[in-house]
Motif scaffolding. Structure first.
Motif, PDB file in Angstrom:
ATOM      1  N   GLY A  35       0.718  -1.291   0.113  1.00 52.68           N
ATOM      2  CA  GLY A  35      -0.017   0.042  -0.063  1.00 52.68           C
ATOM      3  C   GLY A  35       0.796   1.271   0.003  1.00 52.68           C
ATOM      4  N   MET A  36       2.036   1.187  -0.564  1.00 46.36           N
ATOM      5  CA  MET A  36       2.857   2.600  -0.705  1.00 46.36           C
ATOM      6  C   MET A  36       2.302   3.430  -1.622  1.00 46.36           C
ATOM      7  N   ILE A  37       2.016   4.609  -1.316  1.00 45.97           N
ATOM      8  CA  ILE A  37       1.913   5.680  -2.250  1.00 45.97           C
ATOM      9  C   ILE A  37       3.045   6.739  -2.445  1.00 45.97           C
ATOM     10  N   ALA A  38       3.702   5.977  -3.402  1.00 45.11           N
ATOM     11  CA  ALA A  38       5.160   6.382  -3.565  1.00 45.11           C
ATOM     12  C   ALA A  38       5.673   6.798  -5.037  1.00 45.11           C
ATOM     13  N   PRO A  39       5.066   7.576  -5.497  1.00 47.45           N
ATOM     14  CA  PRO A  39       5.294   8.000  -6.883  1.00 47.45           C
ATOM     15  C   PRO A  39       6.780   8.580  -7.010  1.00 47.45           C
ATOM     16  N   ILE A  40       7.273   9.233  -6.042  1.00 43.56           N
ATOM     17  CA  ILE A  40       8.458   9.758  -5.910  1.00 43.56           C
ATOM     18  C   ILE A  40       9.700   8.798  -5.650  1.00 43.56           C
ATOM     19  N   SER A  41       9.483   8.077  -4.830  1.00 41.57           N
ATOM     20  CA  SER A  41      10.505   6.791  -4.488  1.00 41.57           C
ATOM     21  C   SER A  41      10.318   5.824  -5.753  1.00 41.57           C
ATOM     22  N   GLU A  42       9.414   5.672  -6.631  1.00 46.27           N
ATOM     23  CA  GLU A  42       9.271   4.498  -7.435  1.00 46.27           C
ATOM     24  C   GLU A  42       9.633   5.093  -8.750  1.00 46.27           C
ATOM     25  N   ALA A  43      10.127   6.620  -8.959  1.00 47.34           N
ATOM     26  CA  ALA A  43      10.341   7.071 -10.239  1.00 47.34           C
ATOM     27  C   ALA A  43      11.332   6.589 -10.974  1.00 47.34           C
TER      28      ALA A  43
END
Ligand code: GLY
Length: 364
Positions: A35-43
């Motif tokens: 449930g990570m809401i992580a667009p920046i970490s996953e960019a």
């Protein structure tokens, strides 16, 4: 998760929606997701249309969950954790510096933190830490709380929810979809059929070869733990090379995840989970005292370019919302908005359209 979000939004726009769920809501990949809401970490620099979509979805999350809470009367489990990405040694620190430069070049808000600063933010981190990046805008949600809340919201909005109803085949007359046939033989008539069955989306019979979409499963093994002493070991989501730890804010944690190309295999295996634990404990030693609650594996629905496929397919009345790979929970709010616009006749952006894959010729 994706199907429920779309069904809810479609009903809010006045459509008559029936949602067919073969098991129970969230029984597939949504149940495994951290449930990570992580667009920046996953960019990734090569995936910019996906990044823009993910950033929009992440920004939509606070309002989305507030609406779900209001509509359902349930807590959707959203937690504005922020994220810390950390490095243990010189090689990892150099890799983190490159990640920092890449994110800054994309204009993403990331802050370099010395090891001492990171340990002030998260005192549970080990002295072995070399460097950290603080990503204050990447958060998390508990999909096991969000899914039932969404189901309640969808039901209250008028969606007919049918659990245990396994869609077996598409019903097609000429080149037009006109419903779905269930495993027991019942036919459910529909003007449009939207397939949001994750990695199983390609298994519905009756979809002609040229209308199929390219999907493959990418396995992720994950573990759930809890701290009998309660919350406090870690407040931010933590990313280390090859692993992440997501706190739920109440002493529960998710440690994930492997990335394995093993077809439709959801067995849980010792070696990869050992490696996750070993790496995580090296950086967060207190993790070794936690109680292990669950080991589980899920299947990420993955497309050749890692971006989802949202919008019309190659038969009139056929729509897709699948292929969300690592980002199904993150992308749910934006996917629901876009999928509903497509159901109403709009075209999706080319980078997200099923038609970008040669064999899928769009037919509105
Ligand atoms: N979203 C993280 C994962 O797929 O493991």
């Amino acid at each position: 998760m994706i199907g429920l979000a779309i069904a809810w939004r479609a009903a809010q726009r006045g459509m008559k929606v029936t949602l067919l769920e073969r098991e129970d809501f969230g029984a597939g990949t949504s149940r495994v997701a951290a449930g990570m809401i992580a667009p920046i970490s996953e960019a990734r620099p090569t995936e910019q249309p996906l990044l823009r979509f993910a950033l929009a979805s992440s920004r939509a999350y606070p309002e989305f969950v507030a609406e779900v809470a209001e509509a359902s009367g349930r807590d959707p489990g959203y937690l504005a954790t922020g994220t810390l990405a950390v490095a243990r040694d010189r090689d990892e620190a150099e890799a983190l510096e490159r990640e920092l430069a890449m994110r800054q070049s994309l204009g993403l808000p990331v802050r370099r933190r010395l090891a001492s600063e990171a340990r002030t933010l998260e005192p549970g981190l080990a002295p072995a830490l070399r460097l950290a990046l603080e990503i204050s805008d990447d958060h998390a949600i508990d999909p096991r709380m969000l899914v039932p809340a969404l189901a309640a919201a969808a039901e209250r909005a008028g969606v007919e929810l049918r659990v245990g109803a396994a869609a077996q085949a598409l019903s097609v007359t000429g080149r037009r979809v006109d419903g779905v046939v269930l495993a027991g033989g019942e036919r459910v008539a529909a003007e449009q059929v939207l397939i949001a069955a994750g990695v199983w989306s390609g298994q519905l019979r009756g979809v002609p070869e040229e209308a199929q979409v390219p999907l493959r499963p990418v396995k992720g093994q994950i573990m759930r733990l809890h701290d009998p002493a309660g919350a406090g070991l870690l407040t931010r989501a933590l990313r280390i090379p090859g692993a992440y730890i997501v706190p739920r804010g109440d002493g529960r944690y998710v440690l994930g995840a492997t990335v394995e190309e093993r077809g439709f295999d959801t067995t849980v295996t010792a070696g990869p989970l050992f490696e996750l634990l070993r790496d995580a404990i090296e950086l967060l030693p207190g993790l070794s005292e936690l109680v292990l609650d669950e080991l589980i594996a899920g299947l990420r629905p993955t497309t050749p370019d890692n971006a989802p496929m949202i919008g019309p397919g190659a038969l009139a009345g056929l729509q897709w919302a699948t292929g969300h790979y690592r980002h199904g929970i993150l992308l749910a709010p934006a996917t629901a908005e876009l999928a509903v616009r497509c159901l109403l006749g709009e075209e999706p952006p080319p980078a997200l359209s099923p038609a970008r894959f040669a064999s899928v010729a769009v037919s509105c």
